[in-house]
Scaffold this motif. Structure first.
Motif, PDB file in Angstrom:
ATOM      1  N   GLU A 134     -15.611  39.935  26.955  1.00 57.27           N
ATOM      2  CA  GLU A 134     -16.591  40.237  25.931  1.00 57.27           C
ATOM      3  C   GLU A 134     -18.126  40.181  26.634  1.00 57.27           C
ATOM      4  O   GLU A 134     -18.521  39.604  27.514  1.00 57.27           O
TER       5      GLU A 134
ATOM      6  N   ASP B   7      -4.286  46.629  29.698  1.00 55.46           N
ATOM      7  CA  ASP B   7      -5.281  45.386  30.411  1.00 55.46           C
ATOM      8  C   ASP B   7      -6.459  46.031  30.580  1.00 55.46           C
ATOM      9  O   ASP B   7      -7.424  45.212  30.092  1.00 55.46           O
TER      10      ASP B   7
ATOM     11  N   TRP C 129      -9.336  44.401  27.569  1.00 52.60           N
ATOM     12  CA  TRP C 129      -9.196  43.698  26.352  1.00 52.60           C
ATOM     13  C   TRP C 129      -9.954  42.185  26.469  1.00 52.60           C
ATOM     14  O   TRP C 129     -10.269  41.587  25.419  1.00 52.60           O
ATOM     15  N   PHE C 130      -9.914  41.543  27.821  1.00 56.86           N
ATOM     16  CA  PHE C 130     -10.090  40.337  27.765  1.00 56.86           C
ATOM     17  C   PHE C 130     -11.776  40.074  28.144  1.00 56.86           C
ATOM     18  O   PHE C 130     -12.281  38.860  28.412  1.00 56.86           O
TER      19      PHE C 130
END
Length: 145
Positions: free
Chosen positions: A27, A137, A24-25
């Protein structure tokens, strides 16, 4: 003489390639980080796991020491990373499943993995509400090198 319960982890020993994905963290969505992991014996009753992930020229390192409390009939894991983070996990291993869990005041966290002979398919999850709900995560895959 090797600890009998730790001997059950012998299939983890070796060199692995790793892939961190579906985080999720990271990009943009779909970004992956590759790396390596080495799992080796430290004496007869501990395993050391060293993982290095690459992000271009940057790299991140984590380490685990897996041991056991025979009187408590339980595995124990100490974790550290290059951010200076230190954590302790309870661990189970058997039936093709490897889990590590912690329930600490900052948040709860767990690693759940399906273990095959030459591949480990794992995911890290976290909970901010004492384990009532969990969010993934990231996935962490190990392939035997």
């Amino acid at each position: 003489m090797r600890n009998t319960e730790l001997e059950k982890l012998a299939g983890l020993v070796g060199e692995w390639t790793t892939t961190l994905s579906d985080a999720w963290f990271l990009e943009p969505a779909g970004t992956e980080r590759s790396g390596t992991a080495t799992i080796e014996w430290l004496g007869e009753s501990l395993l050391v796991v060293r993982t290095v992930l690459h992000d271009g020229a940057a790299r991140s390192e984590t380490g685990l020491v897996i041991g056991r409390s025979d009187p408590n009939d339980a595995y124990a894991v100490l974790y550290q990373d290059d951010r200076g983070v230190c954590r302790q996990f309870a661990m189970t291993f058997g039936g093709g499943r490897w889990t590590m869990t912690r329930a600490d005041p900052d948040f709860h966290q767990r690693f759940v993995a399906d273990v095959e002979e030459n591949r480990i398919l794992g995911r890290w999850e976290a909970s901010d509400d004492e384990g009532a709900t969990w969010r993934k995560d990231f996935d962490l895959t190990f392939e035997r090198a």
